[in-house]
Design a protein around this motif. Sequence first.
Motif, short mmCIF file in Angstrom:
data_model
loop_
_atom_site.label_atom_id
_atom_site.label_comp_id
_atom_site.label_asym_id
_atom_site.label_seq_id
_atom_site.Cartn_x
_atom_site.Cartn_y
_atom_site.Cartn_z
N ILE A 1 0.86 -1.18 0.00
CA ILE A 1 0.00 0.00 0.00
C ILE A 1 0.90 1.23 0.00
O ILE A 1 1.75 1.39 0.89
CB ILE A 1 -0.93 -0.01 1.22
N ILE A 2 0.73 2.09 -1.00
CA ILE A 2 1.56 3.27 -1.19
C ILE A 2 0.72 4.49 -0.83
O ILE A 2 -0.30 4.77 -1.49
CB ILE A 2 2.06 3.37 -2.64
N LEU A 3 1.10 5.20 0.21
CA LEU A 3 0.37 6.39 0.64
C LEU A 3 0.69 7.55 -0.29
O LEU A 3 1.85 7.75 -0.69
CB LEU A 3 0.73 6.76 2.07
N GLU A 4 -0.32 8.32 -0.62
CA GLU A 4 -0.09 9.53 -1.41
C GLU A 4 0.61 10.57 -0.53
O GLU A 4 0.25 10.77 0.62
CB GLU A 4 -1.43 10.09 -1.91
N PRO A 5 1.66 11.21 -1.05
CA PRO A 5 2.39 12.20 -0.24
C PRO A 5 1.57 13.46 -0.02
O PRO A 5 1.43 14.28 -0.92
CB PRO A 5 3.66 12.46 -1.06
N THR A 6 0.99 13.61 1.15
CA THR A 6 0.21 14.78 1.52
C THR A 6 0.79 15.40 2.79
O THR A 6 1.71 14.85 3.40
CB THR A 6 -1.26 14.42 1.74
N GLU A 7 0.24 16.51 3.20
CA GLU A 7 0.70 17.16 4.42
C GLU A 7 0.47 16.28 5.64
O GLU A 7 1.20 16.37 6.63
CB GLU A 7 -0.01 18.51 4.60
N VAL A 8 -0.55 15.43 5.59
CA VAL A 8 -0.84 14.55 6.72
C VAL A 8 0.04 13.31 6.69
O VAL A 8 0.53 12.85 7.73
CB VAL A 8 -2.33 14.15 6.71
N SER A 9 0.27 12.73 5.50
CA SER A 9 0.98 11.45 5.42
C SER A 9 2.49 11.59 5.50
O SER A 9 3.17 10.67 5.96
CB SER A 9 0.59 10.73 4.13
N ARG A 10 3.07 12.70 5.05
CA ARG A 10 4.53 12.83 5.05
C ARG A 10 5.14 12.67 6.43
O ARG A 10 6.17 12.00 6.58
CB ARG A 10 4.94 14.18 4.44
N PRO A 11 4.58 13.26 7.50
CA PRO A 11 5.21 13.08 8.82
C PRO A 11 4.99 11.71 9.44
O PRO A 11 5.46 11.46 10.56
CB PRO A 11 4.52 14.17 9.68
N LEU A 12 4.28 10.78 8.76
CA LEU A 12 3.94 9.49 9.36
C LEU A 12 5.00 8.43 9.14
O LEU A 12 4.81 7.29 9.58
CB LEU A 12 2.60 8.99 8.79
N ALA A 13 6.11 8.74 8.48
CA ALA A 13 7.17 7.75 8.26
C ALA A 13 7.68 7.25 9.61
O ALA A 13 8.05 8.03 10.49
CB ALA A 13 8.30 8.36 7.45
N GLY A 14 7.67 5.93 9.79
CA GLY A 14 8.11 5.31 11.03
C GLY A 14 7.02 5.21 12.08
O GLY A 14 7.27 4.68 13.17
N LYS A 15 5.82 5.70 11.80
CA LYS A 15 4.72 5.67 12.76
C LYS A 15 3.71 4.59 12.39
O LYS A 15 3.72 4.06 11.29
CB LYS A 15 4.04 7.03 12.85
N ARG A 16 2.83 4.28 13.33
CA ARG A 16 1.81 3.25 13.14
C ARG A 16 0.51 3.86 12.62
O ARG A 16 0.10 4.94 13.08
CB ARG A 16 1.53 2.53 14.45
N VAL A 17 -0.12 3.18 11.68
CA VAL A 17 -1.42 3.59 11.16
C VAL A 17 -2.36 2.40 11.24
O VAL A 17 -1.94 1.25 11.38
CB VAL A 17 -1.32 4.11 9.71
N ASP A 18 -3.66 2.66 11.15
CA ASP A 18 -4.68 1.62 11.20
C ASP A 18 -5.11 1.25 9.79
O ASP A 18 -5.44 2.13 8.98
CB ASP A 18 -5.91 2.09 11.99
N VAL A 19 -5.10 -0.06 9.50
CA VAL A 19 -5.66 -0.59 8.25
C VAL A 19 -7.04 -1.15 8.59
O VAL A 19 -7.16 -2.09 9.38
CB VAL A 19 -4.76 -1.68 7.65
N CYS A 20 -8.09 -0.56 8.03
CA CYS A 20 -9.47 -0.90 8.40
C CYS A 20 -10.19 -1.50 7.20
O CYS A 20 -10.32 -0.84 6.16
CB CYS A 20 -10.21 0.35 8.89
N GLU A 21 -10.65 -2.73 7.36
CA GLU A 21 -11.47 -3.39 6.34
C GLU A 21 -12.93 -3.38 6.77
O GLU A 21 -13.26 -3.81 7.88
CB GLU A 21 -11.01 -4.83 6.13
N TYR A 22 -13.80 -2.91 5.89
CA TYR A 22 -15.23 -2.82 6.18
C TYR A 22 -15.95 -4.09 5.71
O TYR A 22 -15.47 -4.78 4.78
CB TYR A 22 -15.83 -1.60 5.49
#
Length: 413
Positions: free
Chosen positions: A286-307
């Motif tokens: 999964i490749i995140l689009e480089p946005t103002e929110v996603s750029r600082p998330l390198a090395g951090k944890r995110v939630d993958v949510c399946e509906y």
Amino acid sequence: MTVVAMSRGELSRYDTLLRVTRRELRVEDAATLLGLTRRQVGRLLLRLRAEGPEGLVSRRRGRPSNRRHSDAFRQRVITLVREHYADFGPTLAAEYLSERHQITISHETLRKLMIEAGLWSELMHLRMVESENTFAYMDAMTAYIEAHGKPVAIYSDKHGVFRNNTASAKGDGMTHFGRSLEALNIEIICANSPQAKGRVERANGTLQDRLVKAMRLEGISTIAEANAFLPGYMARHNQRFAKAPFDPRDVHRPLAPHDDLKAEMVWREQRTVTQALTLHYNKALIILEPTEVSRPLAGKRVDVCEYPDGRLEIRHEEHVLPYRVFDKIRQVNQAAIVENKHLDAALAMAKAMQELLPPRKRNNNEPCRRSQGAHMFPPPQPQEGAPVKRKRGRPPLPRLTPNEAAQRMLESV
């Protein structure tokens, strides 16, 4: 890590005693706060020092009450109620048991016995699905809450959807469905005895007999037809078999303003974002689009949510992150060969090579998707015939006969 189950009162007692051990509170003041004598507080402190928090848990927990009726008495009461007062409420049934059979029992105790025996119940929600899995229960629970509100607790068996039956030290031991209910402040109570489990299964036994015959008479043969038939059947079933509760108050709660029902009823896993703003999930990149929110998330944890409907979201706190997916086990299909005329030879060769390899599997812990809508993780297509085992390393050099070796040496000269 040891988990100790404590009631609110025991937690409050534990916090007060910790303040005493830290010399923030006198024993006399703790006794006043807890409603105990100084000697009782002293005994609790000794148990806390010797056994830790487990020492403050009530010794009576899990044991039958000393005032509990004998099994023979309980069975006699249920037999009489079943034979003579099956359509009575517990208050009236208790009066007739006293007058006609000289059996004295409180109506509240009788109500509990009738509930355990399946004589006091009502169908609240029915749903047909292909299999019993997490997404099916999430869909059913969402529909139930939208119709009735949030229950205080649900009573279930020990199915893997409700309870982690293979608990380990990894993680918190909670299922994805249990974590969703905890976020909505709904408790799961799993039946812990054959008698209690029978209470869960008794209504199922009735439905497996009556409901199946009713659907056969209506000519129902698909899940969609069955789900359209169930509301009317449930109303007729409750009209005949349901009993009014002893306490008419409805303890279902409306959704709080901060409750997001759709966002909580998901299969949620955490992944770490790489420096390239990518993460791996279920054999997909999964490749995140480089946005103002996603750029600082390198090395951090995110939630993958399946509906349950098949959607997949990447979340960080309240943000939903845009992304692209590269499926690492996707196969070249015939449509791709036709649509790319200039690459047809290369794609055809890639497809032929893929067919020689054994199909790669998704993660073993991925959710069951039989009740999920269209999703991005199709299972690998089965191969025809026996799969060819892929050999690792460089292929061995062919062996030459002496005549072939001599011929090759002459040619090289």
